[in-house]
Design a protein around this motif. Structure first.
Motif, PDB file in Angstrom:
ATOM      1  N   ALA A 139       0.673  -1.201  -0.069  1.00 27.31           N
ATOM      2  CA  ALA A 139      -0.079  -0.155  -0.344  1.00 27.31           C
ATOM      3  C   ALA A 139       0.619   1.138   0.274  1.00 27.31           C
ATOM      4  CB  ALA A 139      -1.189   0.052   1.305  1.00 27.31           C
ATOM      5  N   CYS A 140       0.568   2.476  -0.539  1.00 26.62           N
ATOM      6  CA  CYS A 140       1.557   3.491  -1.098  1.00 26.62           C
ATOM      7  C   CYS A 140       0.424   4.567  -1.574  1.00 26.62           C
ATOM      8  CB  CYS A 140       1.761   3.427  -1.789  1.00 26.62           C
ATOM      9  SG  CYS A 140       1.765   2.411  -3.297  1.00 26.62           S
ATOM     10  N   ALA A 141       1.347   5.559  -1.373  1.00 26.53           N
ATOM     11  CA  ALA A 141      -0.197   6.974  -2.049  1.00 26.53           C
ATOM     12  C   ALA A 141       1.626   7.720  -2.280  1.00 26.53           C
ATOM     13  CB  ALA A 141      -0.999   7.736  -0.847  1.00 26.53           C
ATOM     14  N   SER A 142       1.224   9.728  -2.819  1.00 28.26           N
ATOM     15  CA  SER A 142       2.337   9.935  -3.045  1.00 28.26           C
ATOM     16  C   SER A 142       2.277  11.291  -2.103  1.00 28.26           C
ATOM     17  CB  SER A 142       1.289  10.970  -3.950  1.00 28.26           C
ATOM     18  OG  SER A 142       0.149  11.852  -3.305  1.00 28.26           O
ATOM     19  N   PRO A 143       3.350  11.827  -1.154  1.00 29.57           N
ATOM     20  CA  PRO A 143       3.139  12.329  -0.620  1.00 29.57           C
ATOM     21  C   PRO A 143       2.788  13.520  -0.500  1.00 29.57           C
ATOM     22  CG  PRO A 143       5.590  12.228  -1.505  1.00 29.57           C
ATOM     23  CD  PRO A 143       4.553  11.337  -2.455  1.00 29.57           C
ATOM     24  N   ALA A 144       2.139  14.007  -1.392  1.00 29.34           N
ATOM     25  CA  ALA A 144       1.583  15.243  -1.445  1.00 29.34           C
ATOM     26  C   ALA A 144      -0.402  15.017  -0.804  1.00 29.34           C
ATOM     27  CB  ALA A 144       0.651  15.815  -2.588  1.00 29.34           C
ATOM     28  N   TYR A 145      -0.589  13.818  -1.157  1.00 31.52           N
ATOM     29  CA  TYR A 145      -1.798  12.898  -0.895  1.00 31.52           C
ATOM     30  C   TYR A 145      -1.700  12.187   0.982  1.00 31.52           C
ATOM     31  CZ  TYR A 145      -5.492   9.589   0.415  1.00 31.52           C
ATOM     32  OH  TYR A 145      -6.486   9.603   1.161  1.00 31.52           O
ATOM     33  N   LEU A 146      -0.890  11.935   0.690  1.00 31.38           N
ATOM     34  CA  LEU A 146      -0.362  12.138   2.523  1.00 31.38           C
ATOM     35  C   LEU A 146      -0.474  13.112   3.311  1.00 31.38           C
ATOM     36  CD1 LEU A 146       1.996   9.249   2.634  1.00 31.38           C
ATOM     37  CD2 LEU A 146      -0.313   9.118   2.510  1.00 31.38           C
ATOM     38  N   LYS A 147       0.097  14.340   2.993  1.00 29.81           N
ATOM     39  CA  LYS A 147       0.495  15.768   3.857  1.00 29.81           C
ATOM     40  C   LYS A 147      -0.848  16.654   3.999  1.00 29.81           C
ATOM     41  CE  LYS A 147       2.095  20.595   3.336  1.00 29.81           C
ATOM     42  NZ  LYS A 147       3.266  21.174   1.955  1.00 29.81           N
ATOM     43  N   GLU A 148      -1.963  16.119   2.788  1.00 29.28           N
ATOM     44  CA  GLU A 148      -2.991  16.590   2.526  1.00 29.28           C
ATOM     45  C   GLU A 148      -3.841  16.092   4.144  1.00 29.28           C
ATOM     46  OE1 GLU A 148      -6.552  17.668  -0.520  1.00 29.28           O
ATOM     47  OE2 GLU A 148      -5.125  17.502  -1.029  1.00 29.28           O
ATOM     48  N   ARG A 162       0.032   8.623  -8.561  1.00 26.58           N
ATOM     49  CA  ARG A 162       1.548   9.506  -8.039  1.00 26.58           C
ATOM     50  C   ARG A 162       0.725  10.800  -8.383  1.00 26.58           C
ATOM     51  NH1 ARG A 162       6.282   8.000 -12.445  1.00 26.58           N
ATOM     52  NH2 ARG A 162       6.634  10.004 -11.945  1.00 26.58           N
ATOM     53  N   SER A 163       0.027  11.163  -8.725  1.00 29.43           N
ATOM     54  CA  SER A 163      -0.601  12.743  -9.053  1.00 29.43           C
ATOM     55  C   SER A 163      -1.450  13.195  -7.777  1.00 29.43           C
ATOM     56  CB  SER A 163      -1.806  13.046  -9.992  1.00 29.43           C
ATOM     57  OG  SER A 163      -3.073  12.188  -9.925  1.00 29.43           O
TER      58      SER A 163
END
Length: 301
Positions: free
Chosen positions: A167-176, A235-236
């Motif tokens: 399971a993974c996500a982009s840094p931008a998603y996790l920041k928000e 990634r987006s």
């Protein structure tokens, strides 16, 4: 001392040709040498194999039984010699392979290109498909299959490394949206679904921790049938994706994606290389199977 295998071959020829003279002509030796080979066998066995008169020869009762065993032994020797010759032959001709799309695109292609570089007389047709193909009807010499095997599969199934998901996500998603700490937190996140999966698998992601299984409810507002598009969405910054380990490795290393729930493992799926149960495997297929086991063998990590 005469070679026993040669003597057995001479004995078989003498019985099939009906006389020492005919066997000698066929074998390129003298009738006297044929007689010596038969005599050597009879001396070794301490019994007579042939009843001989000036006009004809016939097998003794023991000779008939011994003839059958000699024929079986010589057939196995010839088969072993043919196997050795095939092993030394250069791979050549057309090889048709089928594999799942994501595994083929991200993991298999480096092996394919190296294989073709090493064996320039081989033409390889690789078909990537996530449906379950029939290798016999569709003419594939080997297929990579992810998931459980059919109970009555009439093929050789060589185990490969399990197909692992992370399971993974982009840094931008996790920041928000924040970082989930437990699988139950996924219910509050955007989770990208893979539409070919069964509905329950898109609604419940399974994880393991310390050998214990657990399910987490997920909200998949976006379901896609192609890993490339799922990857792009993750990634987006759209949401969390459960992606193949080999397909996200570069993004994880580069920081474009971040693994979430690192203490929890998504259950790995079994993966096998299948090919026909054929005793006379062609050199092109044998070399391909060897490369697959060496690269993706089940004991590697």
């Amino acid at each position: 001392m005469l070679d026993r295998l040669t003597s057995m071959a001479v004995f078989v020829q003498a019985t099939q040709m009906g006389s020492f003279a005919a066997a000698a002509a066929n074998l390129g030796m003298s009738p006297q040498m044929v007689a010596r080979h038969i005599a050597a066998l009879e001396q070794h066995l301490a019994t007579r194999l042939l009843n001989r008169t000036t006009r004809k020869q016939s097998l003794t009762e023991f000779g008939r039984a011994y003839l059958e065993r000699c024929q079986a032994v010589l057939a196995e020797v010839n088969a072993a010699d043919a196997l050795a010759q095939a092993a030394q032959a250069k791979p050549q001709g057309r090889l048709r392979i089928n594999a799942p799309v994501t595994f083929g695109r991200h993991a298999l292609m480096p092996l394919i290109t190296r294989y073709l570089h090493d064996f320039p007389q081989v033409e390889l047709e690789l078909t990537l498909s996530d449906r379950r193909v029939d290798p016999v009807e569709e003419g594939y010499e080997a297929i990579v299959r992810i998931g459980p095997l059919d109970e009555h599969l009439a093929m050789v199934a060589r185990p490969l490394r399990p197909y692992r998901l992370v399971a993974c996500a982009s840094p931008a998603y996790l920041k928000e949206h924040g970082t989930p700490l437990n699988p139950t937190d996924l219910a509050r996140h955007e989770c990208i679904g893979f539409s070919p999966w069964p509905v329950d698998l898109n609604r419940q992601w399974r994880f393991q921790q310390n050998g214990h299984d657990g399910e987490a409810a997920v909200a998949s507002r976006l379901s896609i049938n192609d890993w490339g598009a799922m990857h792009s969405a993750a990634r987006s910054g759209f949401g969390i994706v459960l992606g193949p380990e080999h397909a996200v490795a570069e993004d994880l290393a580069a920081g474009r994606l971040v693994r979430v729930l690192p203490d929890f493992e998504a259950p790995a799926r079994a993966m096998h290389l299948l090919y026909a149960a054929d005793r006379r495997m062609t050199p092109k297929l044998r070399c391909f199977v060897e490369r697959m086991i060496e690269t993706f063998g089940g004991n590697q990590h």
